[in-house]
Design an enzyme around this catalytic site. Structure first.
Site, PDB file in Angstrom:
ATOM      1  N   GLN A 117     -24.900 -29.926  13.742  1.00  0.00           N
ATOM      2  CA  GLN A 117     -25.591 -28.687  13.790  1.00  0.00           C
ATOM      3  C   GLN A 117     -24.930 -27.792  15.096  1.00  0.00           C
ATOM      4  OE1 GLN A 117     -28.518 -27.698  11.661  1.00  0.00           O
ATOM      5  NE2 GLN A 117     -27.847 -25.555  12.610  1.00  0.00           N
ATOM      6  N   HIS A 165     -28.329 -33.856  17.853  1.00  0.00           N
ATOM      7  CA  HIS A 165     -27.786 -32.932  16.169  1.00  0.00           C
ATOM      8  C   HIS A 165     -26.532 -32.570  16.529  1.00  0.00           C
ATOM      9  CE1 HIS A 165     -28.151 -32.061  12.083  1.00  0.00           C
ATOM     10  NE2 HIS A 165     -29.055 -31.327  12.179  1.00  0.00           N
ATOM     11  N   CYS A 174     -32.000 -23.661  13.062  1.00  0.00           N
ATOM     12  CA  CYS A 174     -31.300 -24.652  12.328  1.00  0.00           C
ATOM     13  C   CYS A 174     -32.134 -24.797  11.119  1.00  0.00           C
ATOM     14  CB  CYS A 174     -31.127 -26.001  13.290  1.00  0.00           C
ATOM     15  SG  CYS A 174     -32.493 -26.793  13.572  1.00  0.00           S
ATOM     16  N   ASP A 190     -36.383 -23.801  16.980  1.00  0.00           N
ATOM     17  CA  ASP A 190     -36.378 -24.988  16.017  1.00  0.00           C
ATOM     18  C   ASP A 190     -38.070 -25.201  15.959  1.00  0.00           C
ATOM     19  OD1 ASP A 190     -35.989 -27.094  14.461  1.00  0.00           O
ATOM     20  OD2 ASP A 190     -35.369 -28.341  16.086  1.00  0.00           O
ATOM     21  N   ARG A 248     -28.136 -40.303   9.067  1.00  0.00           N
ATOM     22  CA  ARG A 248     -29.176 -39.784   9.701  1.00  0.00           C
ATOM     23  C   ARG A 248     -30.209 -40.776  10.022  1.00  0.00           C
ATOM     24  NH1 ARG A 248     -32.032 -34.046   8.365  1.00  0.00           N
ATOM     25  NH2 ARG A 248     -30.461 -33.312   9.455  1.00  0.00           N
ATOM     26  N   ARG A 297     -21.931 -24.591   8.369  1.00  0.00           N
ATOM     27  CA  ARG A 297     -22.081 -26.188   8.574  1.00  0.00           C
ATOM     28  C   ARG A 297     -20.967 -26.891   7.723  1.00  0.00           C
ATOM     29  NH1 ARG A 297     -27.289 -28.992   9.282  1.00  0.00           N
ATOM     30  NH2 ARG A 297     -26.004 -30.605   9.747  1.00  0.00           N
TER      31      ARG A 297
HETATM   32  N1   CP Z   1     -30.538 -28.131   9.776  1.00  0.00           N
HETATM   33  C1   CP Z   1     -30.618 -29.512   9.310  1.00  0.00           C
HETATM   34  O1   CP Z   1     -30.039 -30.293   9.820  1.00  0.00           O
HETATM   35  O2   CP Z   1     -31.222 -29.523   8.192  1.00  0.00           O
HETATM   36  P1   CP Z   1     -31.502 -30.351   7.103  1.00  0.00           P
HETATM   37  O3   CP Z   1     -32.720 -31.437   7.827  1.00  0.00           O
HETATM   38  O4   CP Z   1     -32.136 -29.943   5.890  1.00  0.00           O
HETATM   39  O5   CP Z   1     -30.380 -31.400   6.938  1.00  0.00           O
HETATM   40  N1  NVA Z   2     -35.596 -31.025  15.480  1.00  0.00           N
HETATM   41  C1  NVA Z   2     -35.671 -31.143  14.019  1.00  0.00           C
HETATM   42  C2  NVA Z   2     -34.389 -30.643  13.335  1.00  0.00           C
HETATM   43  C3  NVA Z   2     -34.153 -30.610  11.864  1.00  0.00           C
HETATM   44  C4  NVA Z   2     -32.974 -30.183  11.354  1.00  0.00           C
HETATM   45  C5  NVA Z   2     -35.970 -32.549  13.521  1.00  0.00           C
HETATM   46  O1  NVA Z   2     -35.597 -33.532  14.327  1.00  0.00           O
HETATM   47  O2  NVA Z   2     -36.662 -32.608  12.573  1.00  0.00           O
END
Ligand code: CP
Ligand code: NVA
Length: 309
Positions: A138, A135, A267, A227, A108, A293
């Protein structure tokens, strides 16, 4: 070796195979405990290295469970604990070392180039666990949730996104091409989707539309996604952005325009973009969405490790 970096680069056939495998595996472990290993132990002895440069609750835990249920093991690193994060080692050398110890790498990051560079220098599959531009784990999992709940192929449904034009939306746009579904996007004029991904998708999906009025975007929707307006490390004028999205809040009144049995997905984590009443309602399936997930990522891991049935 197969990476899992952006949905747009993965053939539809492969994505469909992943979902099918996830469905079979989920059904076959109904009586098992959380840490029981699937009977066939397909990833026995395999080691997944996960690295987070940004916060995570769901992705971290669901990948932990996913690899363990397949018989493998994992470690979670924070990038600042590595020489790489301190500027003391190159990405190339880091990637080579990760490939020496591990069998797969989930990252990430705040930098899309970093994922590409890891993929270039690694001898093991690289999985994108969220980047500024997508993502994918997800959204593939969300397609699974939609089909599980509706018992329909997603191509027969009206999908709607109300909210920011962010990484999650980019993956949803890519999924609309890969799975061939109608997608209405409701967002303010100054916050429209990334042009590259939108123009790429629009060529293949005539049913991909942007509206600046949420009431029109949500008309007849079977599924509504949203989101946070402010994403992780979003470098914007937060006050100004939140103000621009005021009209796009998911309220029960707005949802009257959707189909009666609509499904609400998010999400998570959430902010003020959705009314609490909506989030807690029976149409909201966010907990199942988070749980799935685990199941879908298991099949993504199998795909990457060349073990998909
Ligand atoms: N939805 C999601 O990816 O959550 P986290 O940021 O907690 O991993
Ligand atoms: N769009 C959000 C998703 C978090 C899971 C971010 O990038 O923070």
């Amino acid at each position: 070796m197969k990476h899992f970096i952006h949905l747009k680069d993965i053939p539809s056939r492969d994505l469909r195979k992943i979902l099918l495998d996830a469905k079979r595996r989920k059904n076959s472990r109904k009586k098992l405990n959380t840490l029981d290993i699937d009977k066939d132990k397909p990833l026995r002895g395999k080691f997944l290295i996960q690295m987070f440069e940004k916060s995570s609750l769901r992705t971290r835990l669901s990948f932990n469970l996913a690899i363990k249920q397949l018989g493998g093991g994992t470690i979670t690193l924070r990038s600042n604990e590595l020489h790489l994060g301190q500027g003391g080692e190159s990405l190339e050398d880091t990637a080579k070392i990760l490939s020496t110890y591990g069998d797969g790498f989930m990252l990430r990051t705040d930098d899309d180039k970093k994922i590409d560079n890891f993929a270039n220098y690694s001898n093991i599959p690289v999985i994108n666990g969220l980047s500024p531009s997508s993502h994918p784990t997800q959204i593939l999992s969300d397609v699974f949730t939609v089909e599980e709940l509706t018992k329909k192929n997603i191509s027969s449904l009206n999908i709607c996104w109300i909210g920011d034009s962010n990484n999650v939306l980019n993956s949803l746009i890519a999924a609309s091409v890969k799975f061939n579904f109608k997608l209405n996007i409701g967002c303010p004029k100054n916050y429209t989707p990334n042009k590259n991904i939108f123009n790429w998708a629009k060529k293949m999906n005539k049913d991909l539309k942007i509206y600046h009025d949420p009431k029109i975007a949500i008309q007849n929707a079977d599924v509504i996604f949203s989101d946070k307006v402010i994403s992780l490390n979003d470098k914007v004028d937060k006050k100004k952005k939140l103000e621009a999205f005021k009209k796009f809040k998911i309220t029960s009144s707005l949802l009257k325009k959707a189909k009666k049995n609509y499904i609400f997905l998010h999400c998570l984590p959430r902010g003020s973009e959705v009314e609490d009443k909506v989030f807690q309602s029976k149409n909201s399936q966010v907990w199942l969405q988070a749980l799935n997930r685990v199941h879908v990522q298991k099949s993504i891991l199998l795909y990457c490790f060349g073990k998909l049935r």
